[in-house]
Enzyme design. Structure first.
Site, PDB file in Angstrom:
ATOM      1  N   GLY A   1     -13.372 -45.516  84.326  1.00 42.85           N
ATOM      2  CA  GLY A   1     -13.322 -45.856  85.745  1.00 42.85           C
ATOM      3  C   GLY A   1     -12.853 -44.706  86.613  1.00 42.85           C
ATOM      4  O   GLY A   1     -12.838 -43.543  86.190  1.00 42.85           O
TER       5      GLY A   1
ATOM      6  N   GLU B   1     -15.990 -49.003  81.439  1.00 46.08           N
ATOM      7  CA  GLU B   1     -14.770 -49.007  80.615  1.00 46.08           C
ATOM      8  C   GLU B   1     -13.592 -48.450  81.403  1.00 46.08           C
ATOM      9  O   GLU B   1     -13.044 -47.413  81.050  1.00 46.08           O
ATOM     10  CB  GLU B   1     -14.981 -48.120  79.380  1.00 46.08           C
ATOM     11  CG  GLU B   1     -16.254 -48.370  78.597  1.00 46.08           C
ATOM     12  CD  GLU B   1     -16.642 -47.197  77.693  1.00 46.08           C
ATOM     13  OE1 GLU B   1     -15.943 -46.167  77.655  1.00 46.08           O
ATOM     14  OE2 GLU B   1     -17.682 -47.321  77.024  1.00 46.08           O
ATOM     15  N   PRO B   2     -13.180 -49.084  82.492  1.00 45.55           N
ATOM     16  CA  PRO B   2     -12.085 -48.519  83.274  1.00 45.55           C
ATOM     17  C   PRO B   2     -10.724 -48.762  82.618  1.00 45.55           C
ATOM     18  O   PRO B   2     -10.498 -49.816  82.026  1.00 45.55           O
ATOM     19  CB  PRO B   2     -12.167 -49.261  84.604  1.00 45.55           C
ATOM     20  CG  PRO B   2     -12.846 -50.552  84.294  1.00 45.55           C
ATOM     21  CD  PRO B   2     -13.690 -50.342  83.062  1.00 45.55           C
ATOM     22  N   GLY B   3      -9.861 -47.789  82.699  1.00 48.36           N
ATOM     23  CA  GLY B   3      -8.501 -47.921  82.171  1.00 48.36           C
ATOM     24  C   GLY B   3      -7.488 -47.671  83.276  1.00 48.36           C
ATOM     25  O   GLY B   3      -6.926 -48.598  83.853  1.00 48.36           O
ATOM     26  N   ARG B   4      -7.326 -46.395  83.597  1.00 51.84           N
ATOM     27  CA  ARG B   4      -6.291 -45.975  84.555  1.00 51.84           C
ATOM     28  C   ARG B   4      -6.309 -46.785  85.865  1.00 51.84           C
ATOM     29  O   ARG B   4      -5.269 -47.222  86.350  1.00 51.84           O
ATOM     30  CB  ARG B   4      -6.506 -44.496  84.881  1.00 51.84           C
ATOM     31  CG  ARG B   4      -5.397 -43.878  85.703  1.00 51.84           C
ATOM     32  CD  ARG B   4      -5.808 -42.494  86.239  1.00 51.84           C
ATOM     33  NE  ARG B   4      -6.390 -41.636  85.247  1.00 51.84           N
ATOM     34  CZ  ARG B   4      -5.712 -40.764  84.483  1.00 51.84           C
ATOM     35  NH1 ARG B   4      -4.422 -40.620  84.649  1.00 51.84           N
ATOM     36  NH2 ARG B   4      -6.347 -40.035  83.592  1.00 51.84           N
TER      37      ARG B   4
ATOM     38  N   TYR C   1       0.187 -32.635  81.001  1.00 53.51           N
ATOM     39  CA  TYR C   1      -0.886 -32.214  81.916  1.00 53.51           C
ATOM     40  C   TYR C   1      -0.347 -31.662  83.232  1.00 53.51           C
ATOM     41  O   TYR C   1      -1.095 -31.569  84.202  1.00 53.51           O
ATOM     42  CB  TYR C   1      -1.805 -33.393  82.276  1.00 53.51           C
ATOM     43  CG  TYR C   1      -2.146 -34.341  81.158  1.00 53.51           C
ATOM     44  CD1 TYR C   1      -3.023 -33.953  80.149  1.00 53.51           C
ATOM     45  CD2 TYR C   1      -1.608 -35.616  81.124  1.00 53.51           C
ATOM     46  CE1 TYR C   1      -3.349 -34.841  79.139  1.00 53.51           C
ATOM     47  CE2 TYR C   1      -1.935 -36.505  80.117  1.00 53.51           C
ATOM     48  CZ  TYR C   1      -2.803 -36.117  79.117  1.00 53.51           C
ATOM     49  OH  TYR C   1      -3.130 -36.990  78.125  1.00 53.51           O
TER      50      TYR C   1
ATOM     51  N   CYS D   1      15.542 -32.649  74.260  1.00 52.95           N
ATOM     52  CA  CYS D   1      15.915 -31.241  74.066  1.00 52.95           C
ATOM     53  C   CYS D   1      14.694 -30.332  74.082  1.00 52.95           C
ATOM     54  O   CYS D   1      14.297 -29.778  73.050  1.00 52.95           O
ATOM     55  CB  CYS D   1      16.678 -31.099  72.769  1.00 52.95           C
ATOM     56  SG  CYS D   1      18.187 -32.032  72.870  1.00 52.95           S
ATOM     57  N   GLU D   2      14.073 -30.230  75.237  1.00 56.07           N
ATOM     58  CA  GLU D   2      12.908 -29.361  75.446  1.00 56.07           C
ATOM     59  C   GLU D   2      12.905 -28.997  76.922  1.00 56.07           C
ATOM     60  O   GLU D   2      13.081 -29.879  77.766  1.00 56.07           O
ATOM     61  CB  GLU D   2      11.595 -30.132  75.221  1.00 56.07           C
ATOM     62  CG  GLU D   2      11.406 -30.700  73.865  1.00 56.07           C
ATOM     63  CD  GLU D   2      10.280 -30.030  73.101  1.00 56.07           C
ATOM     64  OE1 GLU D   2       9.677 -29.061  73.600  1.00 56.07           O
ATOM     65  OE2 GLU D   2      10.029 -30.497  71.985  1.00 56.07           O
TER      66      GLU D   2
HETATM   67  N1  LLP Z   1     -13.837 -44.765  77.893  1.00 55.32           N
HETATM   68  C1  LLP Z   1     -13.658 -43.710  77.085  1.00 55.32           C
HETATM   69  C2  LLP Z   1     -14.599 -43.443  76.011  1.00 55.32           C
HETATM   70  C3  LLP Z   1     -12.538 -42.855  77.294  1.00 55.32           C
HETATM   71  O1  LLP Z   1     -12.361 -41.799  76.502  1.00 55.32           O
HETATM   72  C4  LLP Z   1     -11.624 -43.144  78.335  1.00 55.32           C
HETATM   73  C5  LLP Z   1     -10.443 -42.293  78.566  1.00 55.32           C
HETATM   74  C6  LLP Z   1     -11.856 -44.270  79.138  1.00 55.32           C
HETATM   75  C7  LLP Z   1     -12.988 -45.065  78.894  1.00 55.32           C
HETATM   76  C8  LLP Z   1     -10.941 -44.678  80.257  1.00 55.32           C
HETATM   77  O2  LLP Z   1     -10.965 -43.757  81.295  1.00 55.32           O
HETATM   78  P1  LLP Z   1     -10.157 -44.061  82.647  1.00 55.32           P
HETATM   79  O3  LLP Z   1     -10.824 -45.228  83.317  1.00 55.32           O
HETATM   80  O4  LLP Z   1      -8.761 -44.385  82.275  1.00 55.32           O
HETATM   81  O5  LLP Z   1     -10.277 -42.822  83.427  1.00 55.32           O
HETATM   82  N2  LLP Z   1      -3.983 -39.486  78.779  1.00 55.32           N
HETATM   83  C9  LLP Z   1      -4.722 -38.959  79.901  1.00 55.32           C
HETATM   84  C10 LLP Z   1      -6.032 -39.710  80.097  1.00 55.32           C
HETATM   85  C11 LLP Z   1      -6.946 -39.645  78.891  1.00 55.32           C
HETATM   86  C12 LLP Z   1      -8.229 -40.409  79.070  1.00 55.32           C
HETATM   87  C13 LLP Z   1      -9.036 -40.424  77.823  1.00 55.32           C
HETATM   88  N3  LLP Z   1     -10.196 -41.245  77.863  1.00 55.32           N
HETATM   89  C14 LLP Z   1      -3.866 -39.028  81.157  1.00 55.32           C
HETATM   90  O6  LLP Z   1      -2.725 -39.470  81.067  1.00 55.32           O
HETATM   91  O7  LLP Z   1      -4.288 -38.599  82.222  1.00 55.32           O
END
Ligand code: LLP
Length: 432
Positions: A251, A288-291, A331, A360-361
């Protein structure tokens, strides 16, 4: 500098707001939660999550669409339950994530399994659960999945993740759709991979997918990737292989510090116009939204332990650290940090602090050069902490992972208790 009158709503945080000088998640005071459950404490707003989901749902109104929450963003069971009850599918990347979705009541048929390194046992576990689709990321994986499916006397439904070679203009560690990335099958090889998949008896081709990166705040990379994927759908179908669904991957990005990504419904209005123009608007669509579903629904409340003014730097040491909030260290990410109960301007000095944790970093910093009027014992809220924080938390320095609370109106539920030392040692053995 703390604004003299704190704004009612913080950027990107519709349900995390000040009321009479105290920070609330929906109708619950964060200070009260910290008193009850201790710090560091993650607090999530259910209304925020559902509002974020609703923007995608509006965007897809009247279409055959499936929203699969990318649970790597936050895989806590209580969070998964919210999305399962709202009818979401799930994008998983491991057997552990599969077990979590099932434990939270998710529908196996609406699970898609992404990732470049699925093991045979994870494939078997997913076939036995009856997941909806494997997003296959290489030709070699097709062969192994076919073997595992035949041995299990099952058919694996597959989509091939194609790498569209589009620059998402985000942090290099979270760009995934460029030629140099490990993900997906190169655009030029995709047709061959589809021909092979269609010939393997243990596989049934059902879709195509792509994912170009995360924290994308502009529509252009999505549009570019879509055109590339649709070109492939045409080529694959011309070869006699039907594609039932098109999955556009993750997403949108979110507002951490004034970024202004398009609203999900506005982005999808643009994308759907393109899909319609090319005659694909009635296909089954997946994302496939996550964030964007959880990021701004969560904060991490921490206590100021010590102030350590210095010649070059002033350090504000809090009880949350890089093991709880790994994004700044990994990041150089920015999270806004605000007081839970701002002091009246002028009552204490507010120099610029580097907000750091106890680990401790030197890389253990949460925010740099932040003007904050704080004293030891004060509570700070690290904002936009709902995504990729708890799910990336570790036990480094043998620190127990934080507790988590989910707020729904005036009701607060502890969805994860603070991890104890005994929890951490469970599963280890002393030598005989
Ligand atoms: N689908 C696939 C195949 C993915 O690899 C990812 C995220 C998503 C969906 C979800 O993407 P989003 O909607 O969240 O943008 N740890 C990093 C983010 C790594 C994302 C990896 N893949 C951070 O904290 O910024």
């Amino acid at each position: 500098m703390i604004p003299p009158t704190t704004p009612a709503t913080l950027p990107g945080q519709p349900h995390i707001a000040y009321r009479n000088g105290k920070l609330f998640a929906e109708d619950v005071s964060l200070a009260d939660l910290a008193r009850e459950y201790g710090t560091p404490l993650f607090v999530y707003s259910k209304a925020s999550m559902l509002a974020a989901l609703a923007a995608y749902q509006r965007g897809f109104a009247g279409r055959d669409a499936q929203i699969c929450y990318a649970m790597k963003a936050n895989s806590s069971l209580g969070v998964l339950q919210v999305f399962a009850q709202a009818g979401c599918g799930f994008d998983i990347v491991s057997g552990g994530e599969l077990a979590r979705v099932l434990a939270a009541g998710g529908d196996a048929a609406r699970i898609i399994f992404s990732g470049v390194g699925k093991t045979r046992s994870e494939m078997r576990q997913a076939l036995d659960a009856g997941i909806g689709c494997f997003n296959v990321e290489s030709e070699a994986e097709l062969e192994v999945l076919n073997d595992v499916a035949l041995a299990a006397k099952r058919t694996a439904r597959v989509s091939i993740r194609v790498n569209p070679n589009v620059d998402p203009k985000t942090h290099p560690y979270i760009s995934t759709g460029l030629k140099g990335n490990k993900f997906g099958v190169a655009h030029e090889r995709a047709l061959g991979a589809y021909r092979r998949a269609a010939a393997l008896p243990g596989l049934q081709v059902v879709g195509i997918d792509c994912h170009i990166g995360s924290q994308i705040t502009d529509a252009t990379p999505y549009l570019d990737a879509m055109e590339r994927v649709l070109d492939l759908v045409e080529a694959v179908e011309a070869a006699g292989i039907a594609i039932e669904h098109i999955d556009f991957g993750g997403g949108l990005g979110i507002d951490y510090r004034g970024e202004a990504p398009p609203p999900a419904d506005a982005l999808w209005a643009q994308l759907l116009a393109r899909l319609d123009a090319r005659g694909f608007g009635r296909r089954r669509l997946m994302i496939e939204p996550g964030r964007s579903l959880v990021g701004n629904a969560g904060v991490c409340v921490a206590e100021v332990l010590y102030l350590k003014p210095g010649e070059e730097k002033n350090f504000c040491i809090i009880d949350a650290a890089m093991n709880d909030l790994p994004r700044p260290a990994m990041y150089q990410a920015f999270h806004q940090i605000v007081p839970v109960a701002p002091r009246d301007a002028g009552t204490v000095a507010s120099p610029s602090w580097d907000v750091v944790g106890p680990v401790c970093e030197s890389g253990d910093w949460i925010g740099r050069d932040r003007a904050l009027a704080v004293q030891p014992g004060d509570l700070l809220a690290v904002l936009s902490a709902g995504a990729y924080c708890m799910s990336m938390a570790s036990n480094y320095n043998a620190r127990g992972r934080a507790a988590e609370v989910l707020v729904d109106g005036a009701q607060a539920s502890l969805i994860r208790r603070r991890e104890s030392a005994a929890d951490q040692m469970r599963g280890e053995n002393l030598l005989a």
